[in-house]
Design a protein around this motif. Sequence first.
Motif, PDB file in Angstrom:
ATOM      1  N   GLU A  34      32.728  50.918  38.483  1.00 52.76           N
ATOM      2  CA  GLU A  34      34.391  51.217  39.271  1.00 52.76           C
ATOM      3  C   GLU A  34      33.024  51.886  40.337  1.00 52.76           C
ATOM      4  N   ASN A  35      33.883  51.440  41.520  1.00 53.13           N
ATOM      5  CA  ASN A  35      33.210  52.307  42.654  1.00 53.13           C
ATOM      6  C   ASN A  35      34.562  52.441  44.107  1.00 53.13           C
ATOM      7  N   LEU A  36      35.159  54.206  44.430  1.00 56.05           N
ATOM      8  CA  LEU A  36      36.148  53.382  45.400  1.00 56.05           C
ATOM      9  C   LEU A  36      35.483  53.937  46.552  1.00 56.05           C
ATOM     10  N   HIS A  83      38.892  49.689  45.969  1.00 55.93           N
ATOM     11  CA  HIS A  83      37.846  50.043  44.496  1.00 55.93           C
ATOM     12  C   HIS A  83      37.745  48.686  43.496  1.00 55.93           C
TER      13      HIS A  83
END
Length: 134
Positions: A34-36, A83
């Motif tokens: 996961e990336n924001l 995200h």
Amino acid sequence: MRYQRAELPLKLDGLAAAREFFAGCMVDVDPTRENLWVAHVDDQSRCVHLSRHAGDETGADFPLRTIIADAAEHGSVGIVLAHNHPSGDPRPSDSDCRSTRRLATAAEALDCTVLDHLVFAGTECTSFRRMGLL
């Protein structure tokens, strides 16, 4: 944290523009983590600052203080978040909703608005604004 330069003037003036831009950002990251992404915009919806906050398979850091500090430093009028969900479910989690509400409240003190928060899962994308969560 990694910063990406945006082609100027990048305008995030609506869901379609934001979705297209952040979909391009998602191409460069591992879909199993996961990336924001946080985009700060000015009063003409031009992106003035962009940051990425990396996570793992279970979630990404949501650095509220850093996002607010960036908004103050760059004079942001609006913030657009995005995200990915490695699970493949594009629905916002309870944690996503809580964090976004806290950010919206804190940003309001700076006369800054959280314009949208997009959640990507595979080819699907949901919008907090469209869902009535903002």
